[in-house]
Design an enzyme around this catalytic site. Sequence first.
Site, mmCIF file in Angstrom:
data_model
loop_
_atom_site.group_PDB
_atom_site.id
_atom_site.type_symbol
_atom_site.label_atom_id
_atom_site.label_comp_id
_atom_site.label_asym_id
_atom_site.label_seq_id
_atom_site.Cartn_x
_atom_site.Cartn_y
_atom_site.Cartn_z
ATOM 1 N N ASP A 164 0.856 -1.182 0.000
ATOM 2 C CA ASP A 164 0.000 0.000 0.000
ATOM 3 C C ASP A 164 0.897 1.239 0.000
ATOM 4 O O ASP A 164 2.092 1.147 0.309
ATOM 5 C CB ASP A 164 -0.894 -0.046 1.246
ATOM 6 C CG ASP A 164 -1.706 1.208 1.428
ATOM 7 O OD1 ASP A 164 -2.286 1.696 0.441
ATOM 8 O OD2 ASP A 164 -1.761 1.710 2.574
ATOM 9 N N ASP A 210 -0.215 5.224 0.873
ATOM 10 C CA ASP A 210 -0.487 6.145 1.977
ATOM 11 C C ASP A 210 -0.633 5.401 3.300
ATOM 12 O O ASP A 210 -1.424 4.457 3.413
ATOM 13 C CB ASP A 210 -1.767 6.938 1.702
ATOM 14 C CG ASP A 210 -1.611 7.888 0.526
ATOM 15 O OD1 ASP A 210 -0.990 8.944 0.704
ATOM 16 O OD2 ASP A 210 -2.101 7.553 -0.570
ATOM 17 N N ASP A 263 -2.378 -0.284 5.842
ATOM 18 C CA ASP A 263 -2.684 0.332 7.137
ATOM 19 C C ASP A 263 -4.156 0.614 7.372
ATOM 20 O O ASP A 263 -4.549 0.941 8.484
ATOM 21 C CB ASP A 263 -1.933 1.659 7.247
ATOM 22 C CG ASP A 263 -2.558 2.742 6.366
ATOM 23 O OD1 ASP A 263 -2.638 2.523 5.131
ATOM 24 O OD2 ASP A 263 -2.977 3.776 6.894
#
Length: 246
Positions: free
Chosen positions: A18, A20, A195
Amino acid sequence: MSEIDLPEPRRNWALFLDFDGTLTELAPHPDAVRIDPALPGLLETIFSELDGALAVVSGRKLAELDRHLRVRLPAAGVHGLELRERPGATIHPPAEALLIARLKARLTGFVAADNRLLLEEKPGALALHFRQAPDKAAECARLMEEATADLDGIHVLKGKMVLEAKPARVNKGYAIETMMKEPPFIGRIPVFAGDDTTDEDGFRIVNALGGISIKIADGDTLARYRMDDVQGFINWLKHVASVLSP
């Protein structure tokens, strides 16, 4: 779990990352993110050592990922609406564009009335950011739900200070599963780090494939491993690079 609990890096991994909140800290505005100066070279090293089996999987557009990372890698943009299995591969065209255009028309007035809000167009998707207006979270959620109620096949994904409308058939799990069927990923052990709630579909698929799922920071998750923060994860990537290219 912590960094020391993670399995030792292997050359038969397929690494999915991922962006961001995983490779960079979140910023008040999507364009304000700051990249660790060592990150592009680090990703290129791991990409080379894994024979190309490293991909960035993000809600961002591919063009944005390329611009921020300053390196062109395999990637899934807009949760899989854009797919690039290899650096020179063809990007898959988005669908449901007419429904997204209709949604944009419904949200434009609301967003224009508050300059803290941002409406971001993506290929086949639309994101409503309220990072600078947390007091508007409930109102944004209600409006997005109402605006998509009659748009069959459009699903609203709730992320960190963002609501994203996209085709329900596409998510990060779909992106990873699709890429795992193609070279150079096919036959490898999938490893995915993320996240946000938008990464949970990816964790689910990776777990089902017998892979390694890593959650950055706190929060409930399907991931089997956990890292404390972005910097800790970047440090782990440095460890991966050092093991793969001693």
